[in-house]
Every structure is written in C-alpha cells, then in structure tokens.
Design an enzyme around this catalytic site. Structure first.
Site, mmCIF file in Angstrom:
data_model
loop_
_atom_site.group_PDB
_atom_site.id
_atom_site.type_symbol
_atom_site.label_atom_id
_atom_site.label_comp_id
_atom_site.label_asym_id
_atom_site.label_seq_id
_atom_site.Cartn_x
_atom_site.Cartn_y
_atom_site.Cartn_z
ATOM 1 N N SER A 126 31.372 40.810 39.132
ATOM 2 C CA SER A 126 31.323 39.406 38.723
ATOM 3 C C SER A 126 32.511 39.094 37.798
ATOM 4 O O SER A 126 33.654 39.174 38.226
ATOM 5 C CB SER A 126 29.976 39.103 38.062
ATOM 6 O OG SER A 126 29.744 37.725 37.981
ATOM 7 N N HIS B 271 30.129 37.113 44.369
ATOM 8 C CA HIS B 271 28.858 36.502 44.805
ATOM 9 C C HIS B 271 29.057 35.527 45.963
ATOM 10 O O HIS B 271 28.434 34.464 46.026
ATOM 11 C CB HIS B 271 28.182 35.769 43.645
ATOM 12 C CG HIS B 271 28.067 36.575 42.390
ATOM 13 N ND1 HIS B 271 27.397 37.777 42.346
ATOM 14 C CD2 HIS B 271 28.557 36.360 41.132
ATOM 15 C CE1 HIS B 271 27.459 38.261 41.111
ATOM 16 N NE2 HIS B 271 28.166 37.432 40.365
#
Length: 240
Positions: A131, A166
């Site tokens: 992330s 993501h």
C-alpha cells in the site's frame, strides 16, 4: 577498476504479514535478499508507528529463523543521525507498512530517511512494502492520503513512473488511476492487485508473482487518444 555496483531491487506487495496467513509473499521477498540470513527492518511510519502493526510484524517474523528483524520508529525516535544511518545501511531488506503515503514521505524527509533509503538502495538493500509502502518508491502514486482517491505526483523516485495499490479490491481504484494516467496527472506505471507482487531490478520489472490464482500486476499507459490502456503481466503462482 571500480567495483561493479550491486543490483538494486524494489518489490511492490499486494499483501504480506498484515493481510495474509500463508506468508508466501513475505517468503518470496526474503528469498530475493542478498543474504541467506537477511536483516529485515520494518518501518511503520505511514501508520504513525502503530503499536499493533509493529507487534503484528514481530509476531509474523518471529517464526522465521532465517532472518534477523528490527523496527525503526520515527515518532518516538531513539537514534541519532549516525546511528540511524548505520541501522538502515546494515539492512538486507527494508519493509514498509501501509497507511498514509503523503504523511510517510513528509516524516521521512524531516528525519533524512529518504536520503538514507536511497543510499541503502544503491548499496543493494531490497526495498519493499504494501500500500503506502509500495507507493513511496515511485515518482508518483494513487492514494487516499487526502480522503477521496486522488493522484500524488510525489515519491522517492527510485522506481520510474507511478504505482497504484489495491487495484482490484477498493471501489474506484481502477477507473481513478486509469484516468490520472490518461490525463497526465500521473506518469504511466504499475497497478498491483491484492495477492500479487512485482520485483523491479534497476528500475525494470523482472518478476511478477501471485499468491492466489487470478491476482495480477498491470502496466497502465496513456493510449494516445485521451484514454489509457492496461496490460496484464504474466505472474508466477507461488506455492507453499
């Protein structure tokens, strides 16, 4: 003659100890470290050095007898400049956790960690993360650091182009990232789905992997007509 510089590696992770129980992506990273018994340092800066996140790292890696782990806190920093440099340059792997990408970059720059990571990278330390810990290595990234999903034309620039994490799991990620690449808000780059990983050597993609069937890595570029095009890359399925 001058010594040949070591290869420089960055790994983008769509998972790891904080999301997966199988440990496949973390093992894949450790296998690519320059040492058979790698020193691994965790930076949880993007989460404000959240104690629960740090403990999760310690617990997950405690069972890995083939590595030596440490944690580098910055919100309650206990190392002077010389010790901070020595700590980071001694690592075989620097593993960066998720959280707020913009805050991560700001804190690193205040403490000079951005410069030290670049030095470690040039010396052969493998840099990786999930992330925000994947976003930070590129020239720009797709982020929710400011609330709604948007583009952040800022990063360490060790990896050319941009990164989007993501890519498959958060609503709006795919169209928003593609739009940012299409209109030039972000340069062409790499989108990583949850469960996938990508290894770059000297800035070029050298391996894509997946811990689950179907999870992948994509190259996203402008199509020259005001839009963008994505290309799925072949990914090797990891097994226990």
């Amino acid at each position: 003659m001058p010594a040949t510089p070591p290869p420089r590696h960055v790994a983008l992770l769509g998972g790891g100890f904080s999301t997966d129980r199988d440990g496949l992506l973390d093992d894949w990273v450790l296998e690519r470290a320059r040492s058979g018994r790698p020193k691994v340092c965790f930076l949880a800066t993007a989460s404000g050095d959240a104690p629960a996140y740090v403990e999760l790292f310690r617990t997950a890696f405690a069972s890995r007898s083939g590595c030596e782990t440490s944690v580098l806190p910055l919100f309650q920093r206990d190392l002077d400049d010389d010790a901070l440099r020595a700590r980071l340059l001694a690592q075989d792997v620097v593993y960066v956790g998720g959280g707020n990408t913009a805050n991560l970059l700001a804190v690193w720059r205040v403490h000079g960690v951005d410069r030290l990571l670049r030095e470690a990278y040039d010396r052969g330390t493998l840099l990786c993360g999930i992330s925000a810990g994947a976003n930070c290595w590129a020239e720009g990234s797709h982020t929710d650091s400011f609330g709604p999903l948007t583009f952040l034309p800022d990063g360490l620039g060790l990896l050319p182009g941009s990164v989007c994490p993501h890519y498959d799991s958060e609503p709006g990620r795919r169209p928003s990232y593609r739009a940012a690449v299409a209109d030039g808000s972000l340069p062409a780059g790499w989108a990583v789905e949850d469960g996938a990983g990508a290894l770059f050597t000297d800035g070029a993609l050298t391996e894509a992997v997946s811990r689950v069937p179907g999870a992948g890595v994509y190259r996203v570029e402008p199509d020259g007509r005001g839009g963008s095009v994505e290309r799925a890359l072949a990914a090797r399925l990891l097994t226990a």
